[in-house]
Design a protein around this motif. Structure first.
Motif, short mmCIF file in Angstrom:
data_model
loop_
_atom_site.label_atom_id
_atom_site.label_comp_id
_atom_site.label_asym_id
_atom_site.label_seq_id
_atom_site.Cartn_x
_atom_site.Cartn_y
_atom_site.Cartn_z
N VAL A 97 0.84 -1.20 0.00
CA VAL A 97 0.00 0.00 0.00
C VAL A 97 0.87 1.25 0.00
CG1 VAL A 97 -1.57 1.37 1.43
CG2 VAL A 97 -2.06 -1.04 1.00
N GLY A 98 1.93 1.24 0.82
CA GLY A 98 2.83 2.38 0.87
C GLY A 98 3.44 2.68 -0.48
N ASN A 99 3.82 1.64 -1.22
CA ASN A 99 4.43 1.84 -2.53
C ASN A 99 3.44 2.44 -3.52
OD1 ASN A 99 6.63 1.48 -4.46
ND2 ASN A 99 5.30 -0.04 -5.39
N TRP A 100 2.21 1.93 -3.57
CA TRP A 100 1.20 2.48 -4.48
C TRP A 100 0.89 3.94 -4.13
CZ3 TRP A 100 -0.28 0.66 -8.99
CH2 TRP A 100 -0.18 -0.72 -9.26
N LEU A 101 0.82 4.25 -2.84
CA LEU A 101 0.53 5.63 -2.43
C LEU A 101 1.64 6.58 -2.86
CD1 LEU A 101 -0.87 5.05 1.19
CD2 LEU A 101 -2.16 5.59 -0.88
N LEU A 102 2.89 6.13 -2.76
CA LEU A 102 4.00 6.98 -3.17
C LEU A 102 4.03 7.17 -4.68
CD1 LEU A 102 6.81 5.67 -0.79
CD2 LEU A 102 5.70 7.91 -0.72
N MET A 103 3.72 6.12 -5.44
CA MET A 103 3.66 6.25 -6.89
C MET A 103 2.65 7.33 -7.30
SD MET A 103 3.73 2.22 -7.99
CE MET A 103 3.39 2.54 -9.73
N ALA A 104 1.47 7.28 -6.70
CA ALA A 104 0.45 8.27 -7.02
C ALA A 104 0.88 9.67 -6.58
CB ALA A 104 -0.87 7.89 -6.35
N GLN A 128 1.12 19.34 -9.90
CA GLN A 128 1.11 20.57 -9.09
C GLN A 128 -0.26 20.80 -8.46
OE1 GLN A 128 3.75 23.78 -10.70
NE2 GLN A 128 3.70 22.54 -12.58
N GLN A 129 -0.83 19.67 -7.96
CA GLN A 129 -2.06 19.66 -7.18
C GLN A 129 -3.27 20.22 -7.94
OE1 GLN A 129 -1.26 21.49 -3.37
NE2 GLN A 129 0.61 20.31 -3.07
N GLN A 130 -3.25 20.08 -9.27
CA GLN A 130 -4.42 20.51 -10.05
C GLN A 130 -5.58 19.53 -9.94
OE1 GLN A 130 -3.48 22.28 -14.07
NE2 GLN A 130 -1.43 21.52 -13.59
N ALA A 131 -5.29 18.33 -9.49
CA ALA A 131 -6.33 17.32 -9.24
C ALA A 131 -6.12 16.77 -7.84
CB ALA A 131 -6.25 16.20 -10.27
N GLY A 132 -7.20 16.35 -7.20
CA GLY A 132 -7.10 15.82 -5.85
C GLY A 132 -6.28 14.54 -5.80
N TYR A 133 -5.63 14.33 -4.68
CA TYR A 133 -4.77 13.15 -4.56
C TYR A 133 -5.56 11.86 -4.71
CZ TYR A 133 -1.77 9.57 -2.57
OH TYR A 133 -1.06 8.41 -2.39
N GLY A 134 -6.75 11.79 -4.12
CA GLY A 134 -7.57 10.59 -4.22
C GLY A 134 -7.95 10.28 -5.66
N THR A 135 -8.23 11.32 -6.43
CA THR A 135 -8.57 11.13 -7.85
C THR A 135 -7.36 10.61 -8.62
OG1 THR A 135 -10.18 12.93 -7.73
CG2 THR A 135 -9.41 12.28 -9.92
N VAL A 136 -6.19 11.18 -8.34
CA VAL A 136 -4.96 10.74 -9.01
C VAL A 136 -4.67 9.27 -8.67
CG1 VAL A 136 -2.46 11.06 -9.17
CG2 VAL A 136 -3.97 13.05 -9.10
N LEU A 137 -4.83 8.92 -7.40
CA LEU A 137 -4.60 7.53 -6.97
C LEU A 137 -5.56 6.58 -7.68
CD1 LEU A 137 -3.34 5.37 -5.12
CD2 LEU A 137 -5.02 6.04 -3.36
#
Length: 325
Positions: A220-227, A235-244
Protein backbone atom coordinates in the motif's frame (compact mmCIF):
# COMPACT_ATOMS: atom_id res chain seq x y z
CA UNK A 1 15.98 -46.26 -21.98
CA UNK A 2 19.60 -46.54 -23.08
CA UNK A 3 19.05 -43.94 -25.79
CA UNK A 4 17.49 -41.54 -23.27
CA UNK A 5 20.35 -42.09 -20.82
CA UNK A 6 22.88 -41.50 -23.59
CA UNK A 7 21.14 -38.27 -24.62
CA UNK A 8 21.06 -37.08 -21.01
CA UNK A 9 24.78 -37.83 -20.64
CA UNK A 10 25.56 -35.82 -23.78
CA UNK A 11 23.51 -32.88 -22.54
CA UNK A 12 25.34 -32.94 -19.20
CA UNK A 13 28.72 -33.00 -20.91
CA UNK A 14 27.81 -30.04 -23.13
CA UNK A 15 25.91 -28.11 -20.43
CA UNK A 16 28.73 -25.61 -19.66
CA UNK A 17 28.81 -24.57 -23.33
CA UNK A 18 25.00 -24.47 -23.57
CA UNK A 19 24.79 -22.35 -20.43
CA UNK A 20 27.40 -19.92 -21.78
CA UNK A 21 25.42 -19.59 -25.04
CA UNK A 22 22.20 -18.97 -23.10
CA UNK A 23 23.90 -16.28 -21.02
CA UNK A 24 25.07 -14.49 -24.17
CA UNK A 25 21.58 -14.75 -25.68
CA UNK A 26 20.19 -13.25 -22.48
CA UNK A 27 22.62 -10.32 -22.61
CA UNK A 28 21.95 -9.72 -26.32
CA UNK A 29 18.20 -9.78 -25.68
CA UNK A 30 18.55 -7.30 -22.81
CA UNK A 31 20.75 -5.00 -24.92
CA UNK A 32 18.27 -5.12 -27.79
CA UNK A 33 15.32 -4.35 -25.53
CA UNK A 34 17.11 -1.42 -23.90
CA UNK A 35 18.16 -0.04 -27.29
CA UNK A 36 14.61 -0.37 -28.62
CA UNK A 37 13.24 1.40 -25.55
CA UNK A 38 15.75 4.25 -25.80
CA UNK A 39 15.16 4.68 -29.55
CA UNK A 40 11.38 5.04 -29.16
CA UNK A 41 11.56 7.75 -26.50
CA UNK A 42 11.23 11.39 -27.57
CA UNK A 43 14.14 12.60 -25.47
CA UNK A 44 13.69 16.24 -26.46
CA UNK A 45 10.15 16.19 -25.09
CA UNK A 46 11.36 14.56 -21.87
CA UNK A 47 14.05 17.20 -21.29
CA UNK A 48 11.74 20.06 -22.30
CA UNK A 49 9.08 18.87 -19.86
CA UNK A 50 11.51 18.53 -16.99
CA UNK A 51 13.01 21.94 -17.76
CA UNK A 52 9.56 23.48 -17.39
CA UNK A 53 9.26 22.48 -13.73
CA UNK A 54 10.59 24.48 -10.79
CA UNK A 55 13.63 22.79 -9.18
CA UNK A 56 11.74 22.32 -5.91
CA UNK A 57 8.97 20.35 -7.64
CA UNK A 58 11.48 18.08 -9.38
CA UNK A 59 13.49 17.47 -6.20
CA UNK A 60 10.33 16.60 -4.27
CA UNK A 61 9.19 14.21 -7.03
CA UNK A 62 12.67 12.64 -7.14
CA UNK A 63 12.67 12.13 -3.36
CA UNK A 64 9.23 10.51 -3.38
CA UNK A 65 10.20 8.27 -6.33
CA UNK A 66 13.38 7.20 -4.51
CA UNK A 67 11.34 6.39 -1.39
CA UNK A 68 8.93 4.32 -3.50
CA UNK A 69 11.74 2.31 -5.11
CA UNK A 70 13.33 1.75 -1.71
CA UNK A 71 10.01 0.59 -0.26
CA UNK A 72 9.44 -1.82 -3.15
CA UNK A 73 12.97 -3.16 -2.67
CA UNK A 74 11.89 -4.22 0.82
CA UNK A 75 9.38 -6.66 -0.72
CA UNK A 76 12.12 -9.26 -1.12
CA UNK A 77 13.19 -8.75 2.49
CA UNK A 78 9.82 -10.28 3.32
CA UNK A 79 10.70 -12.97 0.77
CA UNK A 80 14.00 -13.50 2.60
CA UNK A 81 12.10 -14.58 5.69
CA UNK A 82 9.49 -16.48 3.69
CA UNK A 83 12.06 -18.47 1.65
CA UNK A 84 14.41 -18.96 4.63
CA UNK A 85 17.63 -17.80 2.97
CA UNK A 86 20.52 -15.85 4.49
CA UNK A 87 21.66 -13.47 1.74
CA UNK A 88 22.74 -10.11 3.18
CA UNK A 89 20.00 -7.50 3.28
CA UNK A 90 22.03 -5.12 1.10
CA UNK A 91 22.28 -7.71 -1.66
CA UNK A 92 18.55 -8.40 -1.48
CA UNK A 93 17.72 -4.69 -1.71
CA UNK A 94 20.05 -4.27 -4.71
CA UNK A 95 18.59 -7.27 -6.57
CA UNK A 96 15.00 -6.15 -5.95
CA UNK A 97 15.74 -2.59 -7.06
CA UNK A 98 17.23 -3.85 -10.33
CA UNK A 99 14.29 -6.20 -10.93
CA UNK A 100 11.72 -3.49 -10.21
CA UNK A 101 13.34 -0.95 -12.56
CA UNK A 102 13.56 -3.50 -15.38
CA UNK A 103 10.05 -4.72 -14.62
CA UNK A 104 8.62 -1.22 -14.98
CA UNK A 105 10.30 -0.57 -18.32
CA UNK A 106 10.49 -3.99 -19.98
CA UNK A 107 7.67 -5.98 -18.42
CA UNK A 108 7.23 -8.58 -15.70
CA UNK A 109 8.68 -11.50 -17.68
CA UNK A 110 12.03 -9.73 -18.07
CA UNK A 111 12.27 -7.71 -14.87
CA UNK A 112 10.16 -9.53 -12.34
CA UNK A 113 10.90 -13.10 -13.36
CA UNK A 114 13.97 -13.54 -15.59
CA UNK A 115 16.13 -11.02 -13.72
CA UNK A 116 15.28 -12.52 -10.35
CA UNK A 117 16.15 -16.04 -11.48
CA UNK A 118 19.36 -14.80 -13.12
CA UNK A 119 20.63 -12.78 -10.15
CA UNK A 120 19.44 -14.91 -7.26
CA UNK A 121 20.66 -18.17 -8.82
CA UNK A 122 24.13 -16.64 -9.23
CA UNK A 123 24.01 -15.75 -5.55
CA UNK A 124 23.38 -19.39 -4.67
CA UNK A 125 19.62 -19.60 -4.12
CA UNK A 126 17.67 -22.63 -5.30
CA UNK A 127 14.91 -22.54 -7.90
CA UNK A 128 12.33 -23.21 -5.17
CA UNK A 129 13.58 -20.30 -3.05
CA UNK A 130 13.53 -17.93 -6.02
CA UNK A 131 9.99 -19.06 -6.90
CA UNK A 132 8.92 -18.40 -3.30
CA UNK A 133 10.50 -14.93 -3.33
CA UNK A 134 8.89 -14.00 -6.64
CA UNK A 135 5.47 -15.34 -5.65
CA UNK A 136 5.51 -13.38 -2.38
CA UNK A 137 6.63 -10.18 -4.14
CA UNK A 138 3.89 -10.57 -6.73
CA UNK A 139 1.30 -11.21 -4.03
CA UNK A 140 2.52 -8.23 -2.00
CA UNK A 141 2.06 -5.87 -4.92
CA UNK A 142 -1.37 -7.09 -6.01
CA UNK A 143 -2.98 -7.76 -2.63
CA UNK A 144 -2.14 -4.15 -1.77
CA UNK A 145 -3.59 -3.10 -5.13
CA UNK A 146 -6.82 -4.95 -4.33
CA UNK A 147 -7.08 -3.20 -0.96
CA UNK A 148 -6.43 0.30 -2.30
CA UNK A 149 -8.57 -0.18 -5.41
CA UNK A 150 -11.36 -1.65 -3.29
CA UNK A 151 -11.35 1.32 -0.91
CA UNK A 152 -11.03 3.88 -3.71
CA UNK A 153 -13.70 2.40 -5.98
CA UNK A 154 -16.15 1.63 -3.15
CA UNK A 155 -15.84 5.21 -1.88
CA UNK A 156 -16.76 6.54 -5.33
CA UNK A 157 -13.59 8.63 -5.61
CA UNK A 158 -13.27 7.94 -9.34
CA UNK A 159 -16.17 8.55 -11.72
CA UNK A 160 -15.77 6.82 -15.10
CA UNK A 161 -16.78 8.75 -18.25
CA UNK A 162 -20.32 8.09 -19.47
CA UNK A 163 -19.14 6.18 -22.55
CA UNK A 164 -17.17 3.61 -20.53
CA UNK A 165 -18.58 0.10 -20.30
CA UNK A 166 -18.39 0.13 -16.49
CA UNK A 167 -20.54 2.71 -14.74
CA UNK A 168 -20.13 4.45 -11.38
CA UNK A 169 -22.36 1.97 -9.52
CA UNK A 170 -20.62 -1.04 -11.09
CA UNK A 171 -17.24 0.38 -10.13
CA UNK A 172 -18.39 0.74 -6.52
CA UNK A 173 -19.66 -2.86 -6.51
CA UNK A 174 -16.31 -3.98 -7.91
CA UNK A 175 -14.59 -2.13 -5.07
CA UNK A 176 -16.62 -4.05 -2.49
CA UNK A 177 -15.74 -7.34 -4.21
CA UNK A 178 -12.03 -6.49 -4.12
CA UNK A 179 -12.23 -5.77 -0.38
CA UNK A 180 -13.88 -9.16 0.15
CA UNK A 181 -10.99 -10.84 -1.68
CA UNK A 182 -8.47 -9.09 0.58
CA UNK A 183 -10.41 -10.20 3.65
CA UNK A 184 -10.44 -13.80 2.36
CA UNK A 185 -6.67 -13.70 1.85
CA UNK A 186 -6.09 -12.50 5.40
CA UNK A 187 -8.48 -15.13 6.79
CA UNK A 188 -6.65 -17.87 4.88
CA UNK A 189 -3.30 -16.65 6.22
CA UNK A 190 -4.66 -16.56 9.74
CA UNK A 191 -6.80 -19.71 9.96
CA UNK A 192 -6.21 -22.07 7.02
CA UNK A 193 -5.14 -25.54 8.13
CA UNK A 194 -3.69 -26.30 4.73
CA UNK A 195 -0.56 -24.13 4.79
CA UNK A 196 1.13 -25.52 1.65
CA UNK A 197 -0.19 -25.23 -1.90
CA UNK A 198 1.32 -27.14 -4.84
CA UNK A 199 1.79 -25.11 -8.05
CA UNK A 200 3.36 -26.93 -11.02
CA UNK A 201 5.40 -29.17 -8.80
CA UNK A 202 6.52 -26.37 -6.48
CA UNK A 203 5.28 -26.18 -2.92
CA UNK A 204 4.27 -22.67 -1.88
CA UNK A 205 3.18 -22.02 1.69
CA UNK A 206 0.70 -19.45 2.90
CA UNK A 207 2.44 -16.67 4.80
CA UNK A 208 1.57 -16.04 8.42
CA UNK A 209 -0.98 -13.35 9.25
CA UNK A 210 1.83 -11.13 10.50
CA UNK A 211 3.73 -11.47 7.23
CA UNK A 212 0.51 -10.83 5.26
CA UNK A 213 -0.05 -7.60 7.20
CA UNK A 214 3.52 -6.55 6.38
CA UNK A 215 2.73 -7.28 2.75
CA UNK A 216 -0.23 -4.92 2.88
CA UNK A 217 1.75 -2.21 4.66
CA UNK A 218 4.65 -2.23 2.18
CA UNK A 219 2.50 -2.72 -0.91
CA UNK A 220 0.00 0.00 0.00
CA UNK A 221 2.83 2.38 0.87
CA UNK A 222 4.43 1.84 -2.53
CA UNK A 223 1.20 2.48 -4.48
CA UNK A 224 0.53 5.63 -2.43
CA UNK A 225 4.00 6.98 -3.17
CA UNK A 226 3.66 6.25 -6.89
CA UNK A 227 0.45 8.27 -7.02
CA UNK A 228 2.07 11.03 -4.95
CA UNK A 229 4.80 11.49 -7.58
CA UNK A 230 2.15 12.17 -10.24
CA UNK A 231 0.16 14.39 -7.85
CA UNK A 232 3.26 16.53 -7.22
CA UNK A 233 4.05 16.80 -10.94
CA UNK A 234 0.43 17.82 -11.64
CA UNK A 235 1.11 20.57 -9.09
CA UNK A 236 -2.06 19.66 -7.18
CA UNK A 237 -4.42 20.51 -10.05
CA UNK A 238 -6.33 17.32 -9.24
CA UNK A 239 -7.10 15.82 -5.85
CA UNK A 240 -4.77 13.15 -4.56
CA UNK A 241 -7.57 10.59 -4.22
CA UNK A 242 -8.57 11.13 -7.85
CA UNK A 243 -4.96 10.74 -9.01
CA UNK A 244 -4.60 7.53 -6.97
CA UNK A 245 -7.81 6.05 -8.36
CA UNK A 246 -6.83 6.95 -11.90
CA UNK A 247 -3.40 5.35 -11.46
CA UNK A 248 -5.03 2.16 -10.17
CA UNK A 249 -7.34 1.96 -13.20
CA UNK A 250 -4.47 2.75 -15.59
CA UNK A 251 -2.25 0.09 -14.01
CA UNK A 252 -4.75 -2.71 -14.48
CA UNK A 253 -5.43 -1.50 -18.04
CA UNK A 254 -1.68 -1.63 -18.76
CA UNK A 255 -1.51 -5.14 -17.30
CA UNK A 256 -4.38 -6.34 -19.50
CA UNK A 257 -2.85 -4.90 -22.69
CA UNK A 258 0.60 -6.41 -21.93
CA UNK A 259 2.33 -3.24 -23.18
CA UNK A 260 5.75 -2.74 -21.49
CA UNK A 261 5.67 0.30 -19.18
CA UNK A 262 2.01 0.79 -20.16
CA UNK A 263 3.11 3.12 -22.96
CA UNK A 264 0.09 5.06 -24.18
CA UNK A 265 -2.31 3.30 -21.79
CA UNK A 266 -1.35 5.42 -18.77
CA UNK A 267 -1.72 8.62 -20.76
CA UNK A 268 -5.07 7.61 -22.31
CA UNK A 269 -6.66 6.75 -18.97
CA UNK A 270 -5.38 9.87 -17.22
CA UNK A 271 -6.55 12.19 -20.00
CA UNK A 272 -9.97 10.48 -20.08
CA UNK A 273 -10.53 10.71 -16.32
CA UNK A 274 -8.93 14.08 -15.57
CA UNK A 275 -9.93 16.11 -18.66
CA UNK A 276 -12.60 18.04 -16.72
CA UNK A 277 -10.15 19.10 -14.02
CA UNK A 278 -6.78 19.42 -15.76
CA UNK A 279 -5.85 20.54 -19.25
CA UNK A 280 -4.70 17.74 -21.54
CA UNK A 281 -1.25 19.28 -22.07
CA UNK A 282 -0.70 19.57 -18.33
CA UNK A 283 -1.64 15.92 -17.83
CA UNK A 284 0.68 14.74 -20.59
CA UNK A 285 3.53 16.93 -19.32
CA UNK A 286 3.14 15.52 -15.79
CA UNK A 287 3.08 11.94 -17.06
CA UNK A 288 6.14 12.54 -19.22
CA UNK A 289 7.95 13.87 -16.17
CA UNK A 290 6.69 10.88 -14.17
CA UNK A 291 8.09 8.44 -16.73
CA UNK A 292 11.45 10.21 -16.71
CA UNK A 293 11.72 10.32 -12.91
CA UNK A 294 10.06 7.04 -11.94
CA UNK A 295 10.94 4.81 -14.92
CA UNK A 296 13.93 6.00 -16.94
CA UNK A 297 16.23 7.45 -14.27
CA UNK A 298 15.93 4.35 -12.02
CA UNK A 299 16.53 2.14 -15.07
CA UNK A 300 19.83 3.89 -15.82
CA UNK A 301 20.93 3.47 -12.20
CA UNK A 302 19.68 -0.14 -12.10
CA UNK A 303 21.71 -1.00 -15.20
CA UNK A 304 24.89 0.05 -13.40
CA UNK A 305 23.86 -1.84 -10.24
CA UNK A 306 23.14 -4.90 -12.38
CA UNK A 307 26.65 -4.84 -13.87
CA UNK A 308 28.05 -4.56 -10.34
CA UNK A 309 26.02 -7.55 -9.15
CA UNK A 310 27.19 -9.61 -12.13
CA UNK A 311 30.84 -8.71 -11.45
CA UNK A 312 30.44 -9.57 -7.77
CA UNK A 313 28.85 -12.92 -8.60
CA UNK A 314 31.78 -13.76 -10.91
CA UNK A 315 34.29 -12.93 -8.17
CA UNK A 316 32.41 -15.14 -5.71
CA UNK A 317 32.46 -18.06 -8.16
CA UNK A 318 36.17 -17.63 -8.78
CA UNK A 319 36.86 -17.69 -5.04
CA UNK A 320 34.76 -20.84 -4.61
CA UNK A 321 36.54 -22.47 -7.56
CA UNK A 322 39.90 -21.52 -6.05
CA UNK A 323 38.95 -23.11 -2.72
CA UNK A 324 37.95 -26.35 -4.44
CA UNK A 325 41.11 -26.48 -6.55
Amino acid sequence: MKAAASLAARLRSHWPLVRRVLVWIFFLLMTGLLFSLARNIEWRNVFATLAGYRPGILLLALAIAAASHLLYSCFDLLGRRYAHHQLPQGQVLAVTFVCYAFNLNLGAWIGGLAMRYRLYSRLGLSTLQITQIYSLSLTTNWIAYLLLAGLTFAAGTVRPPAHWAIGHGSLQALGVLLLVLVALYLLLCAFSRRRVLSVRGHSLGLPSLRLALWQLALGVGNWLLMALVIHVLLQQQAGYGTVLGTLLIASIAGLITHIPAGLGVLETVFVALLHQQVERDSVLAALLGYRAIYYLLPLSVASLVYLGLEARAKRMRRREAGKLA
